[in-house]
Enzyme design. Structure first.
Site, PDB file in Angstrom:
ATOM      1  N   ALA A   1      16.359 -32.038  19.177  1.00  0.00           N
ATOM      2  CA  ALA A   1      15.278 -33.376  18.873  1.00  0.00           C
ATOM      3  C   ALA A   1      16.535 -34.814  19.069  1.00  0.00           C
ATOM      4  O   ALA A   1      17.285 -34.306  18.509  1.00  0.00           O
ATOM      5  CB  ALA A   1      14.613 -33.431  18.429  1.00  0.00           C
TER       6      ALA A   1
ATOM      7  N   THR B   1       3.961 -17.998   3.212  1.00  0.00           N
ATOM      8  CA  THR B   1       3.483 -20.102   4.195  1.00  0.00           C
ATOM      9  C   THR B   1       4.462 -20.009   5.026  1.00  0.00           C
ATOM     10  O   THR B   1       5.336 -19.840   4.713  1.00  0.00           O
ATOM     11  CB  THR B   1       3.033 -20.332   3.140  1.00  0.00           C
ATOM     12  OG1 THR B   1       3.062 -21.621   3.845  1.00  0.00           O
ATOM     13  CG2 THR B   1       4.734 -21.012   2.160  1.00  0.00           C
TER      14      THR B   1
ATOM     15  N   GLY C   1       2.983 -27.750   8.509  1.00  0.00           N
ATOM     16  CA  GLY C   1       4.255 -27.782   7.319  1.00  0.00           C
ATOM     17  C   GLY C   1       3.163 -28.493   6.016  1.00  0.00           C
ATOM     18  O   GLY C   1       4.317 -28.761   4.751  1.00  0.00           O
TER      19      GLY C   1
ATOM     20  N   VAL D   1       1.100  -1.074   0.095  1.00  0.00           N
ATOM     21  CA  VAL D   1       0.061   0.196  -0.043  1.00  0.00           C
ATOM     22  C   VAL D   1       1.011   1.508   0.030  1.00  0.00           C
ATOM     23  O   VAL D   1       0.557   2.287  -1.037  1.00  0.00           O
ATOM     24  CB  VAL D   1      -0.727   0.115   1.520  1.00  0.00           C
ATOM     25  CG1 VAL D   1      -2.040   1.271   1.506  1.00  0.00           C
ATOM     26  CG2 VAL D   1      -1.993  -1.587   1.476  1.00  0.00           C
TER      27      VAL D   1
ATOM     28  N   VAL E   1      -1.487 -22.481  16.777  1.00  0.00           N
ATOM     29  CA  VAL E   1      -0.670 -22.583  17.495  1.00  0.00           C
ATOM     30  C   VAL E   1       1.137 -22.191  16.676  1.00  0.00           C
ATOM     31  O   VAL E   1       0.663 -19.866  17.251  1.00  0.00           O
ATOM     32  CB  VAL E   1      -0.804 -22.599  18.596  1.00  0.00           C
ATOM     33  CG1 VAL E   1       0.607 -22.049  19.471  1.00  0.00           C
ATOM     34  CG2 VAL E   1      -1.348 -23.099  19.635  1.00  0.00           C
ATOM     35  N   GLN E   2       1.560 -22.146  15.712  1.00  0.00           N
ATOM     36  CA  GLN E   2       1.943 -21.585  15.431  1.00  0.00           C
ATOM     37  C   GLN E   2       2.111 -20.762  14.027  1.00  0.00           C
ATOM     38  O   GLN E   2       2.761 -20.511  13.933  1.00  0.00           O
ATOM     39  CB  GLN E   2       2.741 -22.790  14.591  1.00  0.00           C
ATOM     40  CG  GLN E   2       3.269 -24.108  15.279  1.00  0.00           C
ATOM     41  CD  GLN E   2       3.444 -25.114  14.976  1.00  0.00           C
ATOM     42  OE1 GLN E   2       4.602 -25.522  13.987  1.00  0.00           O
ATOM     43  NE2 GLN E   2       2.659 -26.261  14.259  1.00  0.00           N
ATOM     44  N   ARG E   3       0.499 -20.287  13.750  1.00  0.00           N
ATOM     45  CA  ARG E   3       0.839 -19.931  12.677  1.00  0.00           C
ATOM     46  C   ARG E   3       0.083 -18.091  13.158  1.00  0.00           C
ATOM     47  O   ARG E   3       0.027 -17.063  12.812  1.00  0.00           O
ATOM     48  CB  ARG E   3      -1.017 -20.308  11.981  1.00  0.00           C
ATOM     49  CG  ARG E   3       0.103 -20.072  10.763  1.00  0.00           C
ATOM     50  CD  ARG E   3      -1.313 -21.137   9.759  1.00  0.00           C
ATOM     51  NE  ARG E   3      -2.432 -20.576   9.313  1.00  0.00           N
ATOM     52  CZ  ARG E   3      -3.114 -21.394   8.951  1.00  0.00           C
ATOM     53  NH1 ARG E   3      -3.354 -22.364   8.269  1.00  0.00           N
ATOM     54  NH2 ARG E   3      -4.465 -21.396   9.050  1.00  0.00           N
TER      55      ARG E   3
ATOM     56  N   ASP F   1       4.736 -23.097   6.147  1.00  0.00           N
ATOM     57  CA  ASP F   1       5.460 -23.913   5.743  1.00  0.00           C
ATOM     58  C   ASP F   1       6.837 -23.970   4.633  1.00  0.00           C
ATOM     59  O   ASP F   1       7.472 -25.331   4.750  1.00  0.00           O
ATOM     60  CB  ASP F   1       4.552 -25.083   4.571  1.00  0.00           C
ATOM     61  CG  ASP F   1       3.109 -25.166   5.125  1.00  0.00           C
ATOM     62  OD1 ASP F   1       2.973 -25.074   6.531  1.00  0.00           O
ATOM     63  OD2 ASP F   1       2.259 -25.320   4.623  1.00  0.00           O
TER      64      ASP F   1
HETATM   65  O1  F6P Z   1       0.086 -24.179   5.067  1.00  0.00           O
HETATM   66  C1  F6P Z   1      -0.267 -23.433   6.238  1.00  0.00           C
HETATM   67  C2  F6P Z   1      -0.662 -24.335   6.876  1.00  0.00           C
HETATM   68  O2  F6P Z   1      -0.665 -24.160   8.196  1.00  0.00           O
HETATM   69  C3  F6P Z   1      -0.154 -26.013   6.925  1.00  0.00           C
HETATM   70  O3  F6P Z   1       0.922 -26.354   7.644  1.00  0.00           O
HETATM   71  C4  F6P Z   1      -1.353 -26.647   7.155  1.00  0.00           C
HETATM   72  O4  F6P Z   1      -1.215 -27.681   6.537  1.00  0.00           O
HETATM   73  C5  F6P Z   1      -3.148 -26.317   7.016  1.00  0.00           C
HETATM   74  O5  F6P Z   1      -1.580 -24.820   6.081  1.00  0.00           O
HETATM   75  C6  F6P Z   1      -3.965 -26.063   7.758  1.00  0.00           C
HETATM   76  O6  F6P Z   1      -4.671 -25.556   6.986  1.00  0.00           O
HETATM   77  P1  F6P Z   1      -6.010 -25.194   8.148  1.00  0.00           P
HETATM   78  O7  F6P Z   1      -5.685 -23.634   8.759  1.00  0.00           O
HETATM   79  O8  F6P Z   1      -7.365 -24.884   6.782  1.00  0.00           O
HETATM   80  O9  F6P Z   1      -6.469 -25.686   8.406  1.00  0.00           O
END
Ligand code: F6P
Ligand code: ADP
Length: 324
Positions: free
Chosen positions: A187, A126, A171, A25, A255-257, A128
């Protein structure tokens, strides 16, 4: 030079998407161009949920996870009818080009629109990190740091009880997040879609590390792994007596997102968003903008669509070597 462009975020949200929107923007407006935001990815393009954005509207979003425009998975966009509707809505607003911030599926959508003659450009984003066209995609650094914080915490409680944890990370079909979590989190083993190992191998790793005196164990399981966390848990439980460790499983999931973007993701998103807007306005299209070998890059859609980035065997070997 284009005079009106639009921006959308699509697919799974990724921390840093807001910084990318802000960069598109502000760069557009700085170049004298009108910038429109599309709500909820390709759904908003089909439904006409499109409105002009100003510099102030993207203030205060840099530090926020998620996406201020919203995101969606939109099966209708896979149809020609859906995309024609999107084209007609953009024409109504006089929009001449589109920045698509997203992962593999989203770039496939951008490619499909571009093949219909409409100028589109992608921004690699992403958690992933499976998209070809950027060494690191926007969001993966934050997701990795969240996974690590969880692994560090699990190690604390694991040590108190002589337990081992199976930690499932996201992922999709790519083991990048799992492999990096395994290296940075120390790990015992990582289960990746790219490198299948048996449940017996994993259980043996745990048994041997217990025998070496470890007080906790971590097995990172990629969600796309050939063996599910449940299957692995059932197998390890069946051998619990001989393994030493008690076994528990934790799935980190979304949680990771949801975290606030790290400095790395904010900077990467600012850089890629700004470059993509500038390139599109100057007539560049049909490419995904990313960062390769520390330089902003553009990779043609043909090299990106229908393919995924592999993981490095060297890094897998490193994870194995250091798990002692
Ligand atoms: O592509 C990102 C991702 O978080 C993947 O790691 C995961 O498989 C998928 O999206 C989960 O999708 P949703 O948010 O639709 O459950
Ligand atoms: P990501 O971009 O995170 O990989 P998805 O795979 O869910 O997310 O894709 C996001 C959206 O991109 C889909 O819901 C759809 O609207 C669009 N898309 C995906 N594949 C195609 C395709 N082959 N043609 C047109 N649009 C597509």
């Amino acid at each position: 030079m284009l005079k009106r462009i639009a921006v959308l975020t699509s697919g799974g949200d990724a921390p840093g998407m807001n910084a990318a929107i802000r960069a598109v923007v502000r760069t557009g407006i700085d170049m004298g161009v009108e910038v429109f935001g599309v709500r909820h990815g390709y759904s908003g393009l089909i439904n006409g949920d499109i409105r002009q954005m100003g510099v102030r509207e993207v203030g205060g979003v840099l530090q926020a996870g998620g996406t201020m425009l919203g995101s969606a998975r939109c099966p209708e966009f896979k149809t020609v009818e859906g995309r024609n509707q999107a084209l007609s809505n953009m024409a109504e607003h006089g929009i001449e080009g589109l920045v698509v911030i997203g992962g593999n599926g989203s770039q496939t959508g951008g490619h499909a629109l571009w093949k219909m003659g409409f100028p589109t450009i992608g921004v690699a984003s992403t958690i992933d990190n499976d998209l070809i066209g950027s060494d690191m995609t926007i969001g993966v650094d934050t997701a990795l740091n969240i996974a690590l914080e969880s692994i560090d915490r699990l190690k604390v409680t694991a040590s108190s009880h002589k337990r081992a944890f199976l930690v499932e990370v996201m992922g999709r079909d790519c083991g990048y997040l799992a492999l990096m979590s395994a290296i940075a989190g120390g790990a015992e083993a990582a289960l990746l879609p790219e490198i299948p190992v048996t449940a017996e191998f994993v259980a043996n790793q745990l048994k041997e590390s217990y025998a070496r005196g470890k007080t906790n164990g971590i097995i990172v399981v990629a969600e796309g792994s050939h063996l599910s966390t449940e299957e692995l848990l059932a197998y390890c439980n069946s051998r619990e007596e001989s393994l030493g460790f008690e076994i528990r499983a934790t799935t980190l999931g979304h949680v990771q997102r949801g975290g606030a973007p790290t400095a790395y993701d904010r900077i990467l998103a600012s850089l890629l968003g700004s470059n993509a807007a500038e390139k599109l306005i100057n007539g560049r299209q049909g490419v995904v903008v990313g960062r390769i070998a520390n330089k902003v890059s553009e990779t043609p859609y043909e090299e990106v669509i229908g393919r995924t980035k592999g993981i490095s065997p060297d890094l897998y070997a490193l994870a194995e070597r250091l798990a002692r």
